[in-house]
Enzyme design. Structure first.
Site, PDB file in Angstrom:
ATOM      1  N   ASP A  44      24.477  53.552  37.274  1.00  0.00           N
ATOM      2  CA  ASP A  44      23.382  53.398  36.410  1.00  0.00           C
ATOM      3  C   ASP A  44      22.204  53.072  37.741  1.00  0.00           C
ATOM      4  OD1 ASP A  44      25.173  52.980  33.968  1.00  0.00           O
ATOM      5  OD2 ASP A  44      24.526  50.379  33.611  1.00  0.00           O
TER       6      ASP A  44
ATOM      7  N   ASP B 241      27.856  50.016  20.817  1.00  0.00           N
ATOM      8  CA  ASP B 241      27.747  48.893  21.726  1.00  0.00           C
ATOM      9  C   ASP B 241      28.056  47.798  21.252  1.00  0.00           C
ATOM     10  OD1 ASP B 241      27.215  50.552  23.643  1.00  0.00           O
ATOM     11  OD2 ASP B 241      25.022  49.787  23.764  1.00  0.00           O
TER      12      ASP B 241
END
Length: 245
Positions: A133, A11
């Site tokens: 998610d 990330d």
């Protein structure tokens, strides 16, 4: 099962390798090494794929990691699935043109499924990964929070997963929000449920991985792969140990 893929994850925020706890930008941990250095290390350790997230774009739009994709292509043989801030058709085309093998589409896949279904038809099932998610509510239903996880979509996880599968989606990345970046173990019950509900999807587990047992558990629950972030960065186990599974 065969074809299980380990996806080490990087990330990126402000050019640094970071991890967020439960997606919270205020709960950031930074790690040593540039994104290219970390990617190269994973390649040297035997990875075939890399999961690359543009956290700046996820917040503000306009994917920024195209130059990094080029560097990864020049210095490694890694295949890359990447996303962050994908909001228009041209974003998908631009990221693929920059060298990505798959584009990950998250919040838009929940908010505007018809748009993403059109992209799936245009670019093909091997070029798109839909990322859902999810958070379980008090009634045990897996919901899909949107807008920074502050609102909830009308469709549930299984309803939307079935919808995408029916349109030809192959790759689904599913993160248990409650476990994301928390090292509390994978939610294997969630992945077994998804595998039973939508067996045609190649599901990638994500969130909570803390030990090699989570990798084995995801494989045995029917997943096609697993995304490894914080556990690798903090040395909870090594990538070769995960790949050996």
């Amino acid at each position: 099962m065969t074809g299980f893929t380990v996806y080490p994850a990087i990330d990126v925020r402000d050019g640094r390798v970071v991890r967020l706890a439960q997606g919270d930008y205020a709960r950031e941990t930074r790690y040593e090494g540039t994104p290219l250095e970390v990617a190269s290390r994973y390649a040297e350790q035997g990875a075939d794929w890399l999961h690359l997230v543009d956290l700046d774009a996820a917040r503000a739009g306009d994917y920024t990691l195209a130059p990094l994709l080029g560097e990864i292509a020049r210095h490694t043989r890694l295949k890359v699935q990447t996303g962050g801030g994908v909001r228009q058709r041209d974003d998908v085309a631009r990221i693929l043109d920059a060298g990505a093998d798959r584009v990950v589409i998250g919040s838009l896949a929940v908010r505007e499924p018809e748009t993403v279904l059109a992209w799936l038809a245009e670019f093909g099932s091997e070029r798109i990964t839909v990322a859902l998610d999810s958070r379980r509510d008090r009634d045990g239903i897996w919901r899909l929070p949107v807008h920074g996880w502050t609102e909830t979509a009308s469709e549930t996880l299984d309803e939307l997963a079935l919808r995408y599968a029916g349109a030809g989606l192959h790759h689904l990345l599913c993160t248990d929000i409650a476990r994301d970046g928390m090292l509390t173990g994978s939610n294997l019950a969630l992945y077994a449920y998804l595998h039973d509900t939508v067996p045609s999807l190649a599901v990638q587990a994500s969130g909570g991985v803390s030990a090699v047992a989570d990798v084995v558990g995801a494989r045995d629950a029917g997943c096609a792969g697993i995304v490894l972030g914080r556990a690798l960065l903090e040395g909870r186990f090594t990538l070769p140990e995960a790949l050996a599974c």
